[in-house]
Design a protein around this motif. Structure first.
Motif, PDB file in Angstrom:
ATOM      1  N   VAL A 170     107.513 137.231  30.526  1.00  0.00           N
ATOM      2  CA  VAL A 170     106.293 137.379  31.322  1.00  0.00           C
ATOM      3  C   VAL A 170     105.353 136.213  31.014  1.00  0.00           C
ATOM      4  O   VAL A 170     105.229 135.797  29.864  1.00  0.00           O
ATOM      5  N   LEU A 171     104.732 135.691  32.049  1.00  0.00           N
ATOM      6  CA  LEU A 171     103.743 134.632  31.896  1.00  0.00           C
ATOM      7  C   LEU A 171     102.347 135.234  32.013  1.00  0.00           C
ATOM      8  O   LEU A 171     102.029 135.883  33.011  1.00  0.00           O
ATOM      9  N   ARG A 172     101.523 135.026  31.002  1.00  0.00           N
ATOM     10  CA  ARG A 172     100.128 135.491  31.036  1.00  0.00           C
ATOM     11  C   ARG A 172      99.227 134.295  31.344  1.00  0.00           C
ATOM     12  O   ARG A 172      99.198 133.323  30.585  1.00  0.00           O
ATOM     13  N   ILE A 173      98.484 134.402  32.430  1.00  0.00           N
ATOM     14  CA  ILE A 173      97.608 133.319  32.871  1.00  0.00           C
ATOM     15  C   ILE A 173      96.159 133.732  32.607  1.00  0.00           C
ATOM     16  O   ILE A 173      95.726 134.813  33.027  1.00  0.00           O
ATOM     17  N   GLY A 174      95.420 132.895  31.922  1.00  0.00           N
ATOM     18  CA  GLY A 174      94.003 133.142  31.665  1.00  0.00           C
ATOM     19  C   GLY A 174      93.173 131.990  32.206  1.00  0.00           C
ATOM     20  O   GLY A 174      93.386 130.834  31.812  1.00  0.00           O
ATOM     21  N   ILE A 175      92.233 132.280  33.105  1.00  0.00           N
ATOM     22  CA  ILE A 175      91.369 131.244  33.697  1.00  0.00           C
ATOM     23  C   ILE A 175      89.922 131.587  33.343  1.00  0.00           C
ATOM     24  O   ILE A 175      89.431 132.653  33.697  1.00  0.00           O
ATOM     25  N   GLN A 176      89.260 130.671  32.667  1.00  0.00           N
ATOM     26  CA  GLN A 176      87.920 130.942  32.141  1.00  0.00           C
ATOM     27  C   GLN A 176      86.837 130.372  33.051  1.00  0.00           C
ATOM     28  O   GLN A 176      86.915 129.223  33.489  1.00  0.00           O
ATOM     29  N   SER A 177      85.829 131.208  33.338  1.00  0.00           N
ATOM     30  CA  SER A 177      84.622 130.811  34.084  1.00  0.00           C
ATOM     31  C   SER A 177      84.939 130.109  35.398  1.00  0.00           C
ATOM     32  O   SER A 177      84.399 129.045  35.707  1.00  0.00           O
ATOM     33  N   LEU A 178      85.823 130.716  36.170  1.00  0.00           N
ATOM     34  CA  LEU A 178      86.158 130.165  37.489  1.00  0.00           C
ATOM     35  C   LEU A 178      84.944 130.301  38.414  1.00  0.00           C
ATOM     36  O   LEU A 178      84.242 131.306  38.396  1.00  0.00           O
ATOM     37  N   GLY A 179      84.714 129.300  39.240  1.00  0.00           N
ATOM     38  CA  GLY A 179      83.584 129.329  40.153  1.00  0.00           C
ATOM     39  C   GLY A 179      82.316 128.722  39.599  1.00  0.00           C
ATOM     40  O   GLY A 179      81.321 128.583  40.322  1.00  0.00           O
ATOM     41  N   LEU A 214     106.898 136.621  37.826  1.00  0.00           N
ATOM     42  CA  LEU A 214     106.731 137.534  36.687  1.00  0.00           C
ATOM     43  C   LEU A 214     105.513 137.080  35.895  1.00  0.00           C
ATOM     44  O   LEU A 214     105.627 136.545  34.786  1.00  0.00           O
ATOM     45  N   ALA A 215     104.344 137.271  36.459  1.00  0.00           N
ATOM     46  CA  ALA A 215     103.114 136.773  35.851  1.00  0.00           C
ATOM     47  C   ALA A 215     101.973 137.752  36.074  1.00  0.00           C
ATOM     48  O   ALA A 215     101.953 138.498  37.052  1.00  0.00           O
ATOM     49  N   ALA A 216     101.038 137.729  35.128  1.00  0.00           N
ATOM     50  CA  ALA A 216      99.792 138.497  35.238  1.00  0.00           C
ATOM     51  C   ALA A 216      98.650 137.558  34.901  1.00  0.00           C
ATOM     52  O   ALA A 216      98.792 136.675  34.051  1.00  0.00           O
ATOM     53  N   CYS A 217      97.525 137.732  35.574  1.00  0.00           N
ATOM     54  CA  CYS A 217      96.424 136.775  35.435  1.00  0.00           C
ATOM     55  C   CYS A 217      95.102 137.502  35.216  1.00  0.00           C
ATOM     56  O   CYS A 217      94.824 138.523  35.846  1.00  0.00           O
ATOM     57  N   ILE A 218      94.291 136.951  34.301  1.00  0.00           N
ATOM     58  CA  ILE A 218      92.916 137.430  34.127  1.00  0.00           C
ATOM     59  C   ILE A 218      91.975 136.261  34.404  1.00  0.00           C
ATOM     60  O   ILE A 218      92.226 135.125  33.988  1.00  0.00           O
TER      61      ILE A 218
END
Length: 342
Positions: A170-179, A214-218
């Motif tokens: 599983v790939l966990r994607i984390g994107i900080q302070s988008l926008g 197969l990924a989840a993103c926050i």
């Protein structure tokens, strides 16, 4: 796709962001960390240390003992006729364990952090290599981030539509302070931004990538800076789960006796519903969080046992209004004993 509305100072939302990444490392998942504010390597160095099974009971036992002493002091204020009524259990329930627990006072060991594959995207480094061109009619920073995510999904074997020979992960994607302004977006600067659709297009394409991989993103977004409500509605509709954190720092609730045991409120705006075209809107309005010595805990908000005569009339009116917002009432909430702890 989990959408998290940041609190005003980004303190607690950043903590949840790190919990998500730390859980991925403990579970052996691959990580992809993207940020325009802080270098991903620095974020990974600050992840909380996991509590192993042998230390887990001891650490939570210490927390429970501290809470019990608080409960004993509170019980001295409660009238004798109310003492036999059920009350909300504030201590962590040690008989049920969900996921892993983390000690926020310690950092994750470097060897554990390096045991999984980590991919990073730092906007200011990426922008120095590629020309600033608008792809897919969206912000250039968003376009480069999408290309990077798409490349990792296809090259590392996370594409669900393409059969893989190697073991699945599983790939966990984390994107900080988008926008935020650091991404080159102006949705946080004015009510009528020049590029109103970049953020929406980005989430639309990202959700398509997540659907077939197969990924989840926050994603954490400074939602309190976005004044245009139409943009927020679109972003909410393009997310599976939407959670908002409201910190008491700098607000009137910081000194309100109703919230004396908590550091902020948790607003669950939307939760995913399987086999349905729409998401479920939660009617729970009584969740609060507090930062303990070693744990970050989400609990049911309940009224304090005693409101002394020193409380002003204005505060009492505020308390009455806040009590009406509680979805179940104090008596019904006493039945539910469990809460989420990390």
């Amino acid at each position: 796709l989990v959408f998290t509305e940041e609190d005003k100072y980004g303190l607690y939302s950043n903590l949840l962001f790190k919990y998500f990444l730390a859980e991925g490392i403990v579970c052996g998942h691959d990580l992809f960390v993207a940020s325009a504010k802080e270098h991903p390597d620095n974020i990974l160095k600050e992840l909380p240390a996991p509590l192993l099974d042998d230390t887990y009971g001891k650490e939570l036992g210490d927390e429970a003992a501290a809470v019990k002493s608080e409960d004993f002091q509170d019980s001295m204020k409660i009238a004798w006729r109310y003492q036999n009524l059920p009350k909300v259990e504030a201590s962590p329930t040690t008989h049920t364990k969900f996921g892993h627990y983390y000690d926020i006072s310690k950092k994750m060991p470097p060897e554990l952090c390096q045991s999984v594959k980590r991919h990073s995207f730092y906007l200011h480094e990426e922008s120095s290599f590629e020309p600033k061109t608008k792809t897919w009619n969206m912000n250039s920073g968003y376009a480069r981030l999408l290309q990077s995510i798409q490349r990792i999904i296809s090259q590392e074997g996370f594409d669900g539509s393409d059969p893989q020979k190697k073991q699945r992960n599983v790939l966990r994607i984390g994107i900080q302070s988008l926008g935020s302004v650091l991404w080159g977006d102006d949705v946080c600067c004015s009510d009528t931004p020049e590029d109103t659709h970049s953020l929406t297009k980005f989430l639309y394409v990202l959700r398509g990538l997540l659907r077939k991989s197969l990924a989840a993103c926050i994603i954490t977004v400074p939602a309190h800076l976005i004044q245009n409500k139409a943009i927020m509605e679109r972003v909410t509709n393009l997310s599976d789960m939407v959670v908002g954190l409201e910190s008491f720092i700098g607000s009137e609730r910081e000194t309100n006796p109703l919230y004396k045991d908590y550091h902020g409120l948790v607003h669950v705006h939307q939760i995913p519903r399987l086999n349905s075209l729409i998401c479920d809107v939660s009617d729970t309005k009584d969740l609060a969080f507090r930062l303990k010595r070693k744990l970050f805990t989400i609990e049911r908000l309940h009224l304090p046992p005693d409101l002394s005569d020193t409380v002003s009339r204005a505060s009492k009116q505020d308390l009455a209004g806040s009590a009406k917002l509680l979805s179940s009432g104090c008596g019904a909430m006493a039945i539910g004993k469990k809460h989420l702890d990390f």
